[in-house]
Design an enzyme around this catalytic site. Structure first.
Site, PDB file in Angstrom:
ATOM      1  CB  SER B 168      -0.916  -0.053   1.226  1.00  0.00           C
ATOM      2  OG  SER B 168      -1.989   0.821   1.059  1.00  0.00           O
ATOM      3  NE  ARG B 238      -8.537   1.810  10.900  1.00  0.00           N
ATOM      4  CZ  ARG B 238      -7.471   1.282  10.332  1.00  0.00           C
ATOM      5  NH1 ARG B 238      -6.862   1.919   9.358  1.00  0.00           N
ATOM      6  NH2 ARG B 238      -6.988   0.147  10.744  1.00  0.00           N
ATOM      7  CG  ASP B 334      -6.119  -4.006  -3.505  1.00  0.00           C
ATOM      8  OD1 ASP B 334      -6.916  -3.056  -3.375  1.00  0.00           O
ATOM      9  OD2 ASP B 334      -4.918  -3.947  -3.196  1.00  0.00           O
ATOM     10  CG  HIS B 367      -5.554  -2.376   0.033  1.00  0.00           C
ATOM     11  ND1 HIS B 367      -4.561  -2.445  -0.922  1.00  0.00           N
ATOM     12  CD2 HIS B 367      -5.093  -1.512   0.984  1.00  0.00           C
ATOM     13  CE1 HIS B 367      -3.556  -1.657  -0.564  1.00  0.00           C
ATOM     14  NE2 HIS B 367      -3.850  -1.089   0.582  1.00  0.00           N
ATOM     15  CG  ASP B 368      -7.140  -4.975   5.469  1.00  0.00           C
ATOM     16  OD1 ASP B 368      -6.262  -4.109   5.371  1.00  0.00           O
ATOM     17  OD2 ASP B 368      -8.005  -4.978   6.365  1.00  0.00           O
TER      18      ASP B 368
END
Lengths: 211, 396
Positions: B168, B238, B334, B367-368
């Protein structure tokens, strides 16, 4: 390691036809293997010919296996991704058993010889006598060891014969440095007269360069 | 109305960001370096870098691995976080028997410039005053962060890195490292990243920043002086960002439409659904360990990142003549840093005949995935590092 270049010395277990390709590659050169599969040939070239080797492979599983074994391989397609490489970037570009599966074989061949100073191309020969027999007497699309797929699931959309390939090279002004026809086990049949090579060779293997 | 977000902040948060920084500094090494000339034109006379190292530098100084953390991560890649007590964020990647192994590698991970875990950032006291910088801290870039890290490596006596890796934003730093210091980077593994932040990603960041700035407790960035924290704004930022780190499939698999602690819809605006309560938790726990102004600065650095623009509009130029061995990785699900972004980098690298590998890992975790125990990613990383290690002459 020098003796590994001699064809008579037995080596670790890569396929015989891949070994013939490896024999065409000079040690310490820059090599791109297009359609490198699980990386068997590339790994052999890196380890035994000390080449600076790169690979391109369509299948994700193949790419991941290659990178996980330490080879420099990207996921890519011969039809669309060769154009991103600069001219003359490699001493050899190898296309083993992949040409009939490309959408534009002629364009791919041109790209191979643009990106590489030499190209090594192998493909199943559609004029192989068993293929001819299957079609002539069986009346079905031929299935052989080199052409194992059925008509509806084959990746091969541009099949050709050894003679067809020679014609294309002539038409494109490509120099054929070496032409081998291989038998069912991938062993070279030696230097046969041309019509015979086209009849009894199950695979064609060519070393090409630009004029 | 919103239970999770209207609760008073936890004791840790209430004690203020400085407590977090103090704990981070106490738990990590730090060094003051400088001066550092920033892209915005400002020069920091001194800047502090808080970092962690694992393993030892070998005799020929050839085994250093720099790990670049993502937006909200920090230097605690492989040991417990001093604030949350949770295991290191890169535990699956770094550790005994892991692809990056302190028994073989000298591992360095530093909090980025502009961060809030001990490295110089908006929480620092502005020189010549008794007040924190807050918004008077200069806007920093990915390039500035990399130069700060390079200064750290000089301090540590590491001339050349065996590998620099990160996902990232960490991947952006990796790319910047390879472009700025090609001779110092033997191999580079940028994961789930891009050579420039996309319009969509800038847009998501702006939502987060606006949420922080809309919180009345933000006080134009001077919340420390006011004894407050924009906890609600930061939590919303967040929450919005967290959605972008996941995938539709992962959310569906994990939560579906399941209700939270009830059998029927509540006909109100409390958290009925598990996914809501999960997001509230994510927002709340984030606020306890992260500073709102640092979030503004670091997201801005990502927005400003455009490696091609630094090189006359040509990404290939950024890597021309690069001696570095690259291995790029992306994940199928992602959508924040999709595979197409990695492919663009691969194409640029190919066009200058760089040594590059590229793997797209099948995963539905979004993405994580780059932070998770993805066996295929770890296997590929290990294989690439083994190959690079052989080429570098490292002991296996």
């Amino acid at each position: 390691m020098a003796d590994l270049n001699q064809k008579t010395v037995p080596r670790d277990g890569i396929r015989v036809d891949l070994q013939l390709i490896a024999d065409m590659v000079a040690p310490g050169t820059r090599v791109l293997d297009v359609g490198c599969g699980d990386g068997a040939l590339l790994d052999h070239l890196v380890r035994f010919k000390q080449v600076d080797g790169r690979g391109m492979e369509l299948s994700q599983a193949g790419v991941n296996a290659c990178v996980a074994s330490g080879l420099s391989v990207i996921q890519g397609d011969a039809d669309t991704d060769l154009q991103h490489y600069p001219s003359g970037a490699f001493d050899y570009v190898i296309l083993s058993q992949t040409l009939p599966a490309t959408r534009s074989p002629r364009d791919v061949l041109e790209q191979l010889l643009r990106v590489g100073k030499r190209a090594i191309v192998s493909f199943p020969n559609f004029a192989y006598w068993r293929v001819r027999m299957r079609l002539l007497f069986g009346g079905h699309m031929p299935q052989t060891e080199a052409l194992p797929h059925r008509w509806y699931d084959t990746p091969n959309i541009h099949l050709c014969t050894i003679d067809d390939f020679r014609d294309l090279c002539a038409e494109m002004g490509v120099v054929v440095e070496k032409a081998l026809s291989l038998d069912r086990r991938g062993r070279t049949l030696g230097l046969l007269p041309l019509p015979l090579a086209n009849l009894i060779g199950e695979q064609g293997l060519f070393l090409l360069r630009r004029k | 109305m919103d239970t999770a977000l209207s609760e008073p902040a936890s004791p840790v948060a209430a004690a203020g960001s400085t407590v977090v920084v103090c704990r981070a500094l106490a738990a990590s090494q730090h060094v003051t370096l400088g001066p550092l000339k920033l892209d915005c034109g400002v020069t920091l006379d001194a800047h502090r870098v808080a970092f962690r190292t694992y393993g030892t530098l070998n005799a020929d100084k050839s085994n250093a691995v720099l790990i670049c953390h993502a937006l909200t991560m920090d230097q605690f890649v492989a040991d417990p976080h001093p604030v949350t007590g949770k295991p290191g964020w890169g535990d699956t990647l770094v550790g005994p028997g892991r692809p990056i192994d302190p028994a073989k590698h000298f591992v360095i991970c530093a909090n980025v410039l502009g961060g809030c875990m001990g490295s110089t950032g908006p929480l620092d006291i502005r020189p010549g005053t008794s007040e924190p910088y807050n918004l008077s801290f200069p806007v920093v870039t990915i390039g500035d962060m990399v130069r700060a890290q390079a200064a750290l490596l000089d301090h540590l006596g590491v001339e050349s890195l065996f590998c620099v890796t990160g996902g990232s934003m960490g991947g952006m730093l990796v790319l910047q490292w390879a472009a700025t210091y090609p001779e110092r980077v033997f191999s580079a593994i940028p994961v789930a990243t891009a050579a420039r932040h996309s319009a969509q990603n800038i847009a998501f960041h702006e939502v987060g920043r606006q949420a922080i700035m809309a919180d009345p407790e933000w006080h134009a960035g001077s919340y420390i002086k006011h004894g407050t924290r924009p906890a609600r704004g930061l939590a919303v930022a967040r929450m919005a960002a967290h959605i972008t780190y996941l995938s539709e499939a992962a959310l569906q698999r994990k939560f579906g439409r399941q209700l939270q602690g009830k059998d029927a819809l509540g006909f109100g605006f409390d958290a009925d659904f598990q996914v809501e309560s999960y997001l509230h938790h994510q927002g709340k726990s984030f606020v306890e360990r992260f500073d709102a102004n640092a979030y503004l600065y670091i997201t801005r650095a990502m927005d400003y990142f455009d490696l091609a623009a630094q090189h006359g509009g040509s990404l290939a130029t950024a890597f021309r003549g690069s001696p570095t061995r690259f291995c790029l990785m992306s994940f199928t699900s992602d959508w924040l840093f999709p595979t197409a972004e990695s492919r663009e980098i691969v194409r640029a690298l190919n066009s200058v005949a760089a040594n590059v590998s590229f793997v797209e890992v099948e995963s539905d975790k979004g993405h994580d995935a780059f932070l998770l125990d993805e066996p295929e990613m770890l296997r590929t990383l290990a294989g690439f590092l083994r190959g690079a290690g052989n080429a570098r002459g490292l002991k296996p």
